[in-house]
Design a protein around this motif. Structure first.
Motif, PDB file in Angstrom:
ATOM      1  N   VAL A 191      13.544   2.275  14.628  1.00  0.00           N
ATOM      2  CA  VAL A 191      13.579   2.346  13.158  1.00  0.00           C
ATOM      3  C   VAL A 191      13.039   3.691  12.691  1.00  0.00           C
ATOM      4  CG1 VAL A 191      12.723   1.289  11.036  1.00  0.00           C
ATOM      5  CG2 VAL A 191      13.345  -0.140  12.993  1.00  0.00           C
ATOM      6  N   ASP A 192      13.666   4.240  11.619  1.00  0.00           N
ATOM      7  CA  ASP A 192      13.227   5.543  11.112  1.00  0.00           C
ATOM      8  C   ASP A 192      12.519   5.428   9.760  1.00  0.00           C
ATOM      9  OD1 ASP A 192      14.610   7.357  13.097  1.00  0.00           O
ATOM     10  OD2 ASP A 192      16.297   6.134  12.394  1.00  0.00           O
ATOM     11  N   CYS A 193      12.906   4.362   9.024  1.00  0.00           N
ATOM     12  CA  CYS A 193      12.484   4.344   7.629  1.00  0.00           C
ATOM     13  C   CYS A 193      12.279   2.926   7.156  1.00  0.00           C
ATOM     14  CB  CYS A 193      13.584   5.045   6.811  1.00  0.00           C
ATOM     15  SG  CYS A 193      13.329   4.939   5.054  1.00  0.00           S
ATOM     16  N   LEU A 194      11.293   2.762   6.222  1.00  0.00           N
ATOM     17  CA  LEU A 194      11.101   1.461   5.599  1.00  0.00           C
ATOM     18  C   LEU A 194      11.402   1.589   4.125  1.00  0.00           C
ATOM     19  CD1 LEU A 194       7.675   0.297   7.153  1.00  0.00           C
ATOM     20  CD2 LEU A 194       9.986  -0.201   7.974  1.00  0.00           C
ATOM     21  N   LYS A 195      12.179   0.609   3.608  1.00  0.00           N
ATOM     22  CA  LYS A 195      12.422   0.611   2.168  1.00  0.00           C
ATOM     23  C   LYS A 195      11.589  -0.501   1.571  1.00  0.00           C
ATOM     24  CE  LYS A 195      16.438   1.754   0.261  1.00  0.00           C
ATOM     25  NZ  LYS A 195      17.859   1.679  -0.100  1.00  0.00           N
ATOM     26  N   ILE A 196      10.621  -0.149   0.706  1.00  0.00           N
ATOM     27  CA  ILE A 196       9.747  -1.161   0.120  1.00  0.00           C
ATOM     28  C   ILE A 196      10.582  -1.991  -0.853  1.00  0.00           C
ATOM     29  CG2 ILE A 196       7.650  -1.575  -1.216  1.00  0.00           C
ATOM     30  CD1 ILE A 196       6.760   1.282  -0.356  1.00  0.00           C
ATOM     31  N   ASP A 197      10.463  -3.323  -0.704  1.00  0.00           N
ATOM     32  CA  ASP A 197      11.269  -4.218  -1.532  1.00  0.00           C
ATOM     33  C   ASP A 197      10.927  -4.044  -2.999  1.00  0.00           C
ATOM     34  OD1 ASP A 197      13.181  -6.568  -1.445  1.00  0.00           O
ATOM     35  OD2 ASP A 197      11.523  -7.380  -2.669  1.00  0.00           O
ATOM     36  N   ARG A 198      11.972  -4.119  -3.822  1.00  0.00           N
ATOM     37  CA  ARG A 198      11.779  -3.852  -5.248  1.00  0.00           C
ATOM     38  C   ARG A 198      10.807  -4.851  -5.898  1.00  0.00           C
ATOM     39  NH1 ARG A 198      16.019  -2.901  -8.406  1.00  0.00           N
ATOM     40  NH2 ARG A 198      17.459  -2.405  -6.704  1.00  0.00           N
ATOM     41  N   SER A 199      10.652  -6.008  -5.279  1.00  0.00           N
ATOM     42  CA  SER A 199       9.746  -6.990  -5.869  1.00  0.00           C
ATOM     43  C   SER A 199       8.307  -6.463  -5.873  1.00  0.00           C
ATOM     44  CB  SER A 199       9.853  -8.321  -5.112  1.00  0.00           C
ATOM     45  OG  SER A 199       9.454  -8.135  -3.777  1.00  0.00           O
ATOM     46  N   PHE A 200       7.938  -5.708  -4.832  1.00  0.00           N
ATOM     47  CA  PHE A 200       6.575  -5.136  -4.793  1.00  0.00           C
ATOM     48  C   PHE A 200       6.411  -4.105  -5.895  1.00  0.00           C
ATOM     49  CE2 PHE A 200       7.178  -6.287  -0.205  1.00  0.00           C
ATOM     50  CZ  PHE A 200       6.283  -7.344  -0.213  1.00  0.00           C
ATOM     51  N   ILE A 201       7.507  -3.321  -6.081  1.00  0.00           N
ATOM     52  CA  ILE A 201       7.444  -2.244  -7.073  1.00  0.00           C
ATOM     53  C   ILE A 201       7.362  -2.853  -8.481  1.00  0.00           C
ATOM     54  CG2 ILE A 201       8.632  -0.174  -7.974  1.00  0.00           C
ATOM     55  CD1 ILE A 201       7.780   0.083  -4.998  1.00  0.00           C
ATOM     56  N   ASP A 202       8.218  -3.930  -8.710  1.00  0.00           N
ATOM     57  CA  ASP A 202       8.202  -4.619 -10.008  1.00  0.00           C
ATOM     58  C   ASP A 202       6.816  -5.164 -10.289  1.00  0.00           C
ATOM     59  OD1 ASP A 202      10.873  -4.152 -10.295  1.00  0.00           O
ATOM     60  OD2 ASP A 202      11.537  -6.212  -9.825  1.00  0.00           O
ATOM     61  N   GLU A 203       6.247  -5.780  -9.276  1.00  0.00           N
ATOM     62  CA  GLU A 203       4.943  -6.419  -9.415  1.00  0.00           C
ATOM     63  C   GLU A 203       3.863  -5.373  -9.726  1.00  0.00           C
ATOM     64  OE1 GLU A 203       5.123  -9.682  -9.399  1.00  0.00           O
ATOM     65  OE2 GLU A 203       3.011  -9.766  -9.980  1.00  0.00           O
ATOM     66  N   LEU A 204       4.071  -4.214  -9.114  1.00  0.00           N
ATOM     67  CA  LEU A 204       3.108  -3.116  -9.270  1.00  0.00           C
ATOM     68  C   LEU A 204       2.988  -2.715 -10.744  1.00  0.00           C
ATOM     69  CD1 LEU A 204       1.338  -1.185  -7.548  1.00  0.00           C
ATOM     70  CD2 LEU A 204       3.303   0.400  -7.527  1.00  0.00           C
ATOM     71  N   SER A 205       4.179  -2.729 -11.424  1.00  0.00           N
ATOM     72  CA  SER A 205       4.147  -2.326 -12.828  1.00  0.00           C
ATOM     73  C   SER A 205       3.467  -3.380 -13.688  1.00  0.00           C
ATOM     74  CB  SER A 205       5.571  -2.071 -13.351  1.00  0.00           C
ATOM     75  OG  SER A 205       6.297  -3.261 -13.280  1.00  0.00           O
ATOM     76  N   ARG A 206       3.556  -4.617 -13.271  1.00  0.00           N
ATOM     77  CA  ARG A 206       2.929  -5.692 -14.051  1.00  0.00           C
ATOM     78  C   ARG A 206       1.471  -5.902 -13.627  1.00  0.00           C
ATOM     79  NH1 ARG A 206       8.072  -8.066 -13.525  1.00  0.00           N
ATOM     80  NH2 ARG A 206       7.461  -9.088 -11.597  1.00  0.00           N
ATOM     81  N   ASN A 207       1.205  -5.772 -12.388  1.00  0.00           N
ATOM     82  CA  ASN A 207      -0.102  -6.152 -11.850  1.00  0.00           C
ATOM     83  C   ASN A 207      -0.618  -5.059 -10.902  1.00  0.00           C
ATOM     84  OD1 ASN A 207      -2.323  -7.411 -10.868  1.00  0.00           O
ATOM     85  ND2 ASN A 207      -1.227  -9.139  -9.966  1.00  0.00           N
ATOM     86  N   PRO A 208      -1.502  -4.232 -11.395  1.00  0.00           N
ATOM     87  CA  PRO A 208      -1.949  -3.082 -10.594  1.00  0.00           C
ATOM     88  C   PRO A 208      -2.651  -3.485  -9.293  1.00  0.00           C
ATOM     89  CG  PRO A 208      -2.602  -2.872 -12.890  1.00  0.00           C
ATOM     90  CD  PRO A 208      -2.124  -4.250 -12.726  1.00  0.00           C
ATOM     91  N   THR A 209      -3.086  -4.761  -9.191  1.00  0.00           N
ATOM     92  CA  THR A 209      -3.750  -5.172  -7.939  1.00  0.00           C
ATOM     93  C   THR A 209      -2.805  -5.106  -6.752  1.00  0.00           C
ATOM     94  OG1 THR A 209      -3.224  -7.459  -8.431  1.00  0.00           O
ATOM     95  CG2 THR A 209      -5.439  -6.736  -8.996  1.00  0.00           C
TER      96      THR A 209
END
Lengths: 638, 375
Positions: free
Chosen positions: A550-568
């Protein structure tokens, strides 16, 4: 004068005078001699003729005797043939005279009565005793016998059942010679085996050979009866469509024979969850249908479903190993869901599919929304097939921005479908369907070809070093010659493999890991890179990151969405980035939509960003324009 | 009983007929030509004014122990108390012999009737039917005896006479009445059957066509050889014994005529289809014994010696016995003694009750004797 008399006279030397004197006497003597001769002639002649006649008669009698003897031999021969036929026939035959006295019977008849009498000769009395003691319903038969005694010419036929279960077919006819009744012949044929075979065939026609459960035919019949009954009594009927989950895997790994053992056990376990009045049928494969009649409420059906699910969750022990299977159950109810048996089964089936989609190991009642969805899926499926034929697809590209340079480093190829109504269908809808109906493979090749064609165009326009990511589905991995086909396409457009990046989801890794690894290595060898899509949502083991190229990981958009709502959630995204970097992997964040998020990711040294903040997915032509603009910009070195 | 006997030989009655006689019955047997002569008849009627005359042509007329040809033998009987009644009919008046017999018998007064003596044409009637017809209209206890007229061995024409009637086709009977009259019967043949048993396959009453499917005439010709030229008389050498079945008594049938065209043979009695038949041949000793036996039987029922005996013997016997025909007559004479007057003739058929005494039948090839005595 008679010669003898003349000679006698001459010998006596008698004179003519003497002769004259005794003329009358001599005449009498002479006549007597002639008469005597004549008599003798007649007698001799008679004797000759008589003996001749008698000889002729003797001859005739001899030839008649010979003929008679020949006929006798032929008769004896034909009688012996008849006797052997009489004895070798499969029927027991008995001949009675007009007084009911048994005159003859064949060997088969002996066999029928032998066990009862332990002797060779039977009388009518013995047979009547046999009838009274051995026949199941002797009175009916005795009635028949009385009937034929009264009406001698009657022909009879029927079936006699013995108390020991043997069944005989009989027919009885009067023995006629020129319209005169000489007696009566009774023939019996043992049809026990034939009856049993008939029953077996009948049973087989209505039962499943493996589990001996009713088959679809009998199910329909029983369900029909239940429906009639329920109509009268005002009861509910529940039809349970039971399908085993993952049974195919059991069959593949243990073989059909062991699979059959499990099916028998499954049938047994389900049956134990039902009442004796319920029907359990096997439709084939791992599909079972249970009909629960006379229900007060649908809750009874729900309880039975739970019992079935529970009992099938318990391990199946095959050769000391534990195997686990579960089942999904769809339930339809009479009269709520439908009134016909076919529809009830179909709707239970539909509900079962829904249960499967709900994650298996559960049960689902049919409802009409479910049916509407099913119809929608069916339409979608038909349209999708048509779209593949008509080439109604288009590849969109969503650029990836390299954080370090702020420039477009690559793009993700995304498939778009515009239907006949000029309406755009979401990939979330049609991709799983394409996977389900096996269209994902041809569609996949189409995408690869299309992307390669586009890269070639870009190259020709001077746009180089653009890496396009293509999503791979699990089914594509199963194509034996997938890598070879990809290689052919690359050659066709004279491209190097490193212009492509392959995005796979963690769920693919649930398949056979070693074969996935082979494919990935093959792709790597062509020069491509491999990305894990939707990272962090699926597979729990991280071991694969070490084992796979494997060369690369794509962080799932759910983590990114959650990040905007919940900084924890910061720490989770941060952790993924650290993990990737520690493993020498690059990181792509997708679904990034605002500046704040970009800043955060830049701060965390995320390598690439993909999202609406920068670009939405775009047509190839728009992308080309964008790339051409980029090419004309001076390279930033900050 | 007073009996006078005479023979017309070479135109002379020997002994001479009496000038006047009280005799009531004249039995006249002999040559058919002589019997038809009105001259001879008137001589007889002049001598026996009170007598009924019955008689017939013969194949040899019997007087005492001798048989004569071309003569007339006259036997005049004067009974002490016995009454007689004679009648005659011609077969030409009837459809068949049965009706003729029936009608003839009905002409007799049945009261006190003791016995009936019948003389019939020998060729135009069926003897079996005639006897059956007579029997059917006579009381059961009345015995019937007699015979069928002969015609030497010529088989041309037979004549029966009754008083003035002397013609072919005639049947005449004489009924005897009175308690003092004693009658005896005897009838025996003495022929042996020989050769294979045959079946009558085609016949019509007394006409035989086929035996075992072969023409009967052809069979006879083969047996007769040279003698077949002398048919039908030579067929008498082989009378036919017929039998309904093994349990029934065989009956002897003698030939009356042949028909070359039809290949048929006419017998003196019926030859029913389906009967078995055997040829018979003569045995001289037994023929003579038979005649003697018949005489003994005829005497059996008489308590004393017979005074009159009428002998009817078959022409076949005469043809076979030839010169020895006197043997049977002498044998009969020895039994009946010379106190019994014997007359009779060689016939074409004999009628007599069976030895067993029941019924009355037509016989062939037998010596049949009827004896009379008056107490």
């Amino acid at each position: 004068m008679h010669r003898l008399l003349a000679r006698q006279l001459k010998r006596q030397n008698l004179s003519d005078d003497w002769a004259r004197e005794h003329r009358a006497l001599l005449s009498d003597i002479d006549q007597a001699y002639y008469d005597h001769d004549q008599e003798r002639d007649i007698i001799e002649r008679s004797l000759d003729l008589t003996s001749q006649e008698l000889n002729e008669r003797n001859q005739i009698l001899r030839s008649k005797l010979a003929l008679l003897s020949e006929t006798h031999n032929k008769l004896a021969e034909s009688l012996s043939v008849l006797n052997s036929i009489f004895d070798s026939t499969g029927e027991a035959i008995m001949g009675f005279d007009n007084d009911g006295v048994l005159l003859r019977h064949n060997r088969m008849a002996s066999q029928v009565f032998e066990s009862s009498f332990k002797k060779n000769e039977y009388t009518t009395r013995d047979i009547l005793y046999f009838i009274k003691s051995k026949v199941e319903n002797p009175h009916a038969l005795i009635k028949h016998i009385k009937h034929v005694r009264q009406i001698a010419r009657t022909n009879l036929s029927g079936v006699i059942e013995l108390k020991n279960g043997e069944v005989f077919e009989f027919h009885s006819s009067a023995q006629l010679v020129n319209e005169d009744v000489f007696g009566r012949v009774w023939c019996l044929r043992n049809i026990t085996l034939a009856k049993e075979n008939e029953m077996l065939i009948k049973h087989q026609a209505y039962h499943d050979a493996l589990t001996d459960l009713p088959n679809r035919l009998l199910l329909n019949d029983r369900l029909g009866h239940e429906i009639s009954l329920a109509r009268r009594m005002g009861h509910l009927i529940a039809v349970l469509f039971i399908d085993l989950d993952h049974f195919k895997k059991i069959n593949d790994s243990l073989g059909h024979q062991q699979g059959d053992v499990i099916l028998i056990e499954v049938a047994h376990r389900i049956k134990n969850c039902l009442r004796s009045s319920d029907t359990l049928a096997r439709l084939g494969g791992d599909e079972f249908v249970a009909v629960l009649g006379g229900l007060e409420s649908h809750k009874n059906a729900a309880r039975t479903c739970s019992r079935i699910i529970n009992t099938l969750q318990k391990p199946f022990i095959i050769e000391k190993n534990n195997y686990y299977i579960s089942c999904s159950i769809g339930v339809s109810l009479f009269p709520r869901d439908d009134l016909s048996s076919e529809e009830l089964i179909r709707k239970a089936d539909l509900a079962m599919y829904h249960a499967k989609q709900q994650g298996k190991g559960c049960f689902q009642f049919f409802d009409s929304a479910l049916e509407r969805l099913a119809h929608y899926n069916l339409d979608l499926e038909n349209n999708l097939r048509k779209a593949v034929k008509q080439n109604d697809f288009e590849v969109f590209y969503q650029p990836k921005i390299e954080v370090r340079t702020g420039r477009i480093n690559g793009a993700e190829a995304l498939l778009r479908w515009t239907n006949d109504d000029n309406k755009s269908i979401s990939p979330a809808e049609f991709i799983p369907l394409a996977e389900q109906i096996g269209l994902i493979v041809p569609l996949g090749y189409w995408v690869i070809e299309n992307v390669c064609q586009q890269i070639k165009k870009w190259n020709e326009q001077g746009i180089e070093n653009i890496i396009v990511s293509i999503n791979l589905s699990a089914q594509q991995f199963k194509e034996i010659d997938f890598v070879i086909k990809v290689q052919k396409i690359l050659r066709k457009y004279n491209l190097a493999g490193n212009c492509l990046d392959w995005e796979i989801t963690e769920s693919i890794l649930l398949e056979d890991l070693s074969s996935v690894r082979d494919v990935l290595i093959g792709l790597k060898e062509l020069g491509a890179s491999i990305s894990i899509d939707d990272f962090g949502t699926g597979y729990s083991s991280l071991q694969y990151l070490q084992r796979l190229p494997v060369d690369c990981l794509k962080i799932d958009r759910s983590f990114i969405d959650e990040l905007s709502r919940n900084p924890t959630e910061e720490s989770l995204v941060n952790g993924i980035i650290s993990l990737a970097h520690n493993l020498q992997l690059t990181v792509v964040a997708e679904g990034v939509e605002d500046k704040k998020m970009v800043d955060y990711l830049v701060r965390r040294n995320c390598d690439f960003i993909q999202g609406f903040y920068y670009y939405k997915p775009m047509r190839a032509k728009v992308m080309t324009d964008l790339l051409q603009q980029e090419c004309s910009l001076p390279v930033s070195n900050d | 009983m007073n009996i006078f006997q005479s023979i017309l030989i070479n135109g002379r009655w020997q002994p001479e007929l009496p000038e006047s006689s009280e005799a009531g019955l004249i039995l006249l047997f002999g040559d058919r030509g002589k019997a038809q002569s009105s001259e001879i008849l008137s001589v007889i009627q002049n001598a026996f004014t009170k007598a009924q005359i019955i008689g017939c042509s013969t194949s040899g007329e019997i007087m005492g122990t001798r048989v004569f040809d071309q003569t007339l033998v006259l036997t005049a009987v004067q009974f002490d108390t016995t009454k007689i009644s004679t009648h005659s009919v011609s077969i030409e008046q009837y459809d068949n012999s049965f009706i003729a017999g029936e009608d003839l018998a009905s002409q007799l007064e049945h009261q006190d009737l003791k016995c009936v003596f019948v003389l019939s044409d020998g060729q135009k009637i069926n003897g079996s039917e005639l006897v059956a017809g007579l029997t059917s209209s006579l009381p059961a206890n009345v015995s019937i005896s007699g015979g069928l007229a002969g015609d030497d061995a010529r088989f041309e024409e037979t004549i029966v006479w009754h008083n003035e009637r002397a013609q072919s086709g005639l049947i005449t009977i004489c009924g005897f009445y009175g308690d003092n009259l004693k009658i005896g019967h005897g009838s025996l043949g003495g022929w042996d059957s020989f050769g294979p048993e045959r079946i009558v396959t085609r016949s019509e009453s007394n006409v035989l066509y086929e035996l075992d499917g072969r023409p009967a005439l052809e069979l006879y010709k083969s047996y007769l050889g040279e003698e077949s030229k002398k048919l039908p008389s030579s067929a008498l050498l082989f009378p036919l014994s017929i039998q309904a079945d093994v349990d029934s008594e065989p009956v002897v049938r003698t030939i009356l005529n042949i028909d070359e065209e039809q290949q048929s043979m006419t017998f003196a009695g019926d030859i029913p289809e389906g009967y078995s038949a055997k040829l018979m041949k003569a045995n001289f000793e037994r023929l003579v014994d038979g005649a003697v036996g018949a005489a003994s039987n005829a005497l059996e029922k008489l308590s004393e010696n017979a005074e009159l005996a009428i002998l009817v013997s078959c022409v076949g016997r005469r043809l076979v016995l030839k010169q020895r025909v006197d043997d049977e007559l002498e044998g009969v004479d020895e039994i009946l003694t010379d106190r019994c007057v014997k007359c009779g003739f060689y016939s074409y058929g004999e009628i007599s009750p069976l030895v067993s005494g029941t019924g009355c039948h037509i016989h062939n090839q037998t010596m049949t004797i009827t004896t009379f005595s008056e107490a």
